[in-house]
Write an enzyme that holds these catalytic residues in place. Structure first.
Site, mmCIF file in Angstrom:
data_model
loop_
_atom_site.group_PDB
_atom_site.id
_atom_site.type_symbol
_atom_site.label_atom_id
_atom_site.label_comp_id
_atom_site.label_asym_id
_atom_site.label_seq_id
_atom_site.Cartn_x
_atom_site.Cartn_y
_atom_site.Cartn_z
ATOM 1 N N SER A 99 -9.904 -0.878 7.194
ATOM 2 C CA SER A 99 -9.237 -0.698 5.914
ATOM 3 C C SER A 99 -8.407 -2.013 5.385
ATOM 4 O O SER A 99 -7.896 -1.859 4.132
ATOM 5 C CB SER A 99 -8.309 0.583 5.794
ATOM 6 O OG SER A 99 -9.093 1.851 6.004
ATOM 7 N N SER A 119 -9.286 1.615 3.030
ATOM 8 C CA SER A 119 -8.609 2.386 2.315
ATOM 9 C C SER A 119 -7.508 1.484 1.445
ATOM 10 O O SER A 119 -6.643 1.714 0.552
ATOM 11 C CB SER A 119 -7.829 3.444 3.042
ATOM 12 O OG SER A 119 -6.934 2.913 3.915
ATOM 13 N N THR A 173 -7.175 1.321 10.042
ATOM 14 C CA THR A 173 -7.377 2.149 11.411
ATOM 15 C C THR A 173 -8.772 1.618 11.779
ATOM 16 O O THR A 173 -8.847 1.306 13.015
ATOM 17 C CB THR A 173 -7.522 3.482 11.048
ATOM 18 O OG1 THR A 173 -6.033 3.805 10.395
ATOM 19 C CG2 THR A 173 -7.562 4.335 12.155
ATOM 20 N N LYS A 195 0.865 -1.134 -0.023
ATOM 21 C CA LYS A 195 0.118 -0.196 -0.097
ATOM 22 C C LYS A 195 0.857 1.110 -0.012
ATOM 23 O O LYS A 195 1.868 1.097 0.688
ATOM 24 C CB LYS A 195 -0.742 -0.079 1.459
ATOM 25 C CG LYS A 195 -2.057 1.172 1.271
ATOM 26 C CD LYS A 195 -2.763 0.945 2.608
ATOM 27 C CE LYS A 195 -4.057 1.844 2.646
ATOM 28 N NZ LYS A 195 -4.651 1.715 3.984
#
Length: 560
Positions: free
Chosen positions: A233, A209, A230, A127
């Site tokens: 995600s 995300s 968090t 990521k």
């Protein structure tokens, strides 16, 4: 004449068998055979990169069927097919210009010294909030032009551990910009990467995300990927992309070198096509790091999570279902979840249903997580930027990021869907005060002490079960682990939701099943998830839509 008819029937039957075998092979299924293939046939049976496991890739490398250079070339070609062409999935922001050289060096090392371990020569996506040394040629930007060209002081700790294990860092995966903490923006959008979308529903929500990590792992753009979480995600994009995702306990994997949201909730974990592959990666990246003091609280010995992979692990397990979390969950998801309970009962588990959180009403009413994240982000992102060696754009803190986005609105605040940075502004206006410290303490109390831990103790449970769509927040505020596995797919006649710009739902959209536990209970959760996965093999019951499946295979690059 009779003999001729028999011969014709035989040839037709043989032809049909051949056609079915080819179809099954093309879709990644393995055909059972009455006799093993010859050594010559096996030597040329390349693993299908749509579904190839780390062990299968490692076996091919060990036998010399192909090299890590071949693997990198094949994955690069697969990315090229679907990332900015074809369905334009926008899963990968950039590939590693040093990857082929690293692969060649690892191939040479394999020949002279042998493999370092199960990840030797295996390409992994990261990521784009996980730092990699700038000299290698990749950026670390959290998807924002504000950090383009920034020079990090070193690899993120998890990236360094992957390198030490022999993994090839193939590229940076797209993400919801700033890990979905800029404002109200569709999941999977970043200024640098554009709007990512699902390989299962055309223009479908990939969830965020860690969206690019999910897409890339789902269709074999790499062997697996790292994401960060968090609140949701890792597990949400794993669910939406038909994957296994492990959201570790906060403090099991280091966050050093990871663009942050919250030191109290951030964690880094694997996203892969099987529990086995996820366990292999977690075993490598877990462990203490002096630069992240949260990791110093973990047990002294990091388990080898691959030893948890036991098909009978659910026998005797007690698993609880907190039904009050189910309000608003899609009825097809609930039906599949209820069927999974029957499967687990059949595997010897005791299901306690319902097993609701004693503090559920307080948990739902609480706004503590919002307070914690808003303050943490300002403090933690300012610290991250201050430790960069160089930032060509000149941004020094969150206030500068807000100003940068306004000055570069044509790249960052793109109409009509991506104009918001209200979360940035809210966070900038916070201060570290007593209300913040009270919220941190309340989150631990609600999520852990009187939430997950109280539920486990009250009902004498080994783990908690939830549809992945509603599993993330209790574990997020507690800092506790989740393992999600594929559970099912929305029906083929599900209407396509409008694309605004991505679709909230559509035919065959995947969804997942989550196992939750107390701090550092990953070993048990991995074992339960593996037993369920092996009994169901849900993942290959539905493939990505045809245009989203890359065609390039190892046979197209080996020897070329």
């Amino acid at each position: 004449m009779a003999a001729g008819k028999f011969s014709l029937r035989l040839s037709l039957a043989s032809l049909l068998t051949l056609i079915l075998a080819l179809v099954w092979a093309g879709y990644g299924f393995k055909q059972e055979s009455a006799r093993p293939p010859t050594a010559e046939a096996a030597a040329f049976a390349f693993p299908d990169l749509y579904e190839a496991s780390i062990a299968e890739l490692q076996a091919g490398l060990a036998k010399g069927q192909f090299t890590s250079v071949d693997l990198v070339k094949a994955y690069f070609a697969r990315i090229e097919e679907v990332n900015l062409q074809g369905p334009t999935l926008r899963a990968v922001i950039e590939t590693n210009p040093s990857a082929l050289a690293q692969a060649a060096a690892l191939d040479a090392e394999r020949r002279t010294k042998g493999a370092r371990g199960p990840l030797h020569g295996i390409p992994i996506l990261l990521k784009d909030n996980i730092a990699t040394v700038h000299s290698e040629g990749m950026n670390t930007t959290a998807g924002s032009f504000a950090l383009l060209g920034s020079v990090v002081p070193r690899d993120a700790h998890v990236a360094a551990k992957l390198r030490a294990a022999g993994a090839i860092l193939l590229g940076k995966a797209n993400l919801s910009e700033w890990a979905n903490f800029r404002g109200i923006v569709p999941s999977g959008f970043s200024g640098r990467g554009g709007q990512a979308s699902s390989p299962y529903v055309p223009l479908g929500d990939p969830c965020g995300s860690s969206s690019g990590s999910g897409i890339g792992s789902a269709i074999g753009l790499a062997a697996a990927a790292l994401g960060s979480e968090t609140d949701g995600s890792i597990v949400c994009p794993s669910s939406f992309n038909n994957l296994v995702g492990i959201k570790p306990t906060v403090g099991l994997t280091s966050r050093d070198g990871v663009v942050p949201i919250s030191e109290h909730q951030d964690t880094v974990g694997p996203m892969a096509r099987s529990v086995t592959d996820a366990a292999v990666i977690l075993s490598v990246i877990a462990g203490p790091d002096p630069r992240d003091n949260f990791t110093l609280a973990q047990p002294p010995v990091v388990p080898d999570y691959t030893t948890a992979l036991k098909k009978d692990a659910l026998r005797g397990a007690r698993l609880g279902v907190p039904r009050r979390f189910f309000d608003g969950v899609n009825s097809d998801v609930v039906a599949a979840f209820n069927t999974s309970l029957d499967t687990m009962r059949g595997l010897g588990a005791t299901i306690v249903d319902p097993a609701d959180f004693p503090d559920f009403d307080e948990f739902v009413a609480s706004n503590n997580e919002t307070i914690v994240l808003n303050v943490d982000f300002k403090v933690d992102v300012n610290k991250y930027i201050s430790e960069l060696v160089e930032v060509p754009t000149g941004v020094k803190d969150l206030a500068d990021l807000i100003a940068f986005n306004i000055a570069h609105a044509n790249e960052e605040l793109v109409p009509p869907f991506w104009t918001d940075q209200s979360q940035f502004i809210t966070s900038e206006n916070t201060t570290v005060d007593q209300a913040f410290f009270d919220a941190v303490a309340a989150d631990k109390d609600l999520g852990a002490t009187r939430g997950i831990d109280a539920t486990l103790q009250t009902f004498n449970l080994d783990a908690i079960l939830l549809p992945t769509d509603v599993s993330s927040t209790p574990a997020a505020i507690a800092g506790y682990p989740i393992v999600t596995v594929p559970l099912g797919f929305l029906p083929a006649d599900t209407p396509l939701a409008p694309a605004a710009p991505v679709r909230a739902s559509g035919p065959n959209q995947p969804f997942g099943l989550s196992f939750l536990g107390t701090a550092f209970s990953e070993f048990a959760l991995v074992s339960f998830a593996f037993a369920y996965e092996q009994a169901t093999h849900t993942r290959l019951k539905q493939l990505a839509f045809a245009e989203a499946i890359p065609k390039t295979q190892l046979a197209d690059v080996v020897g070329k």
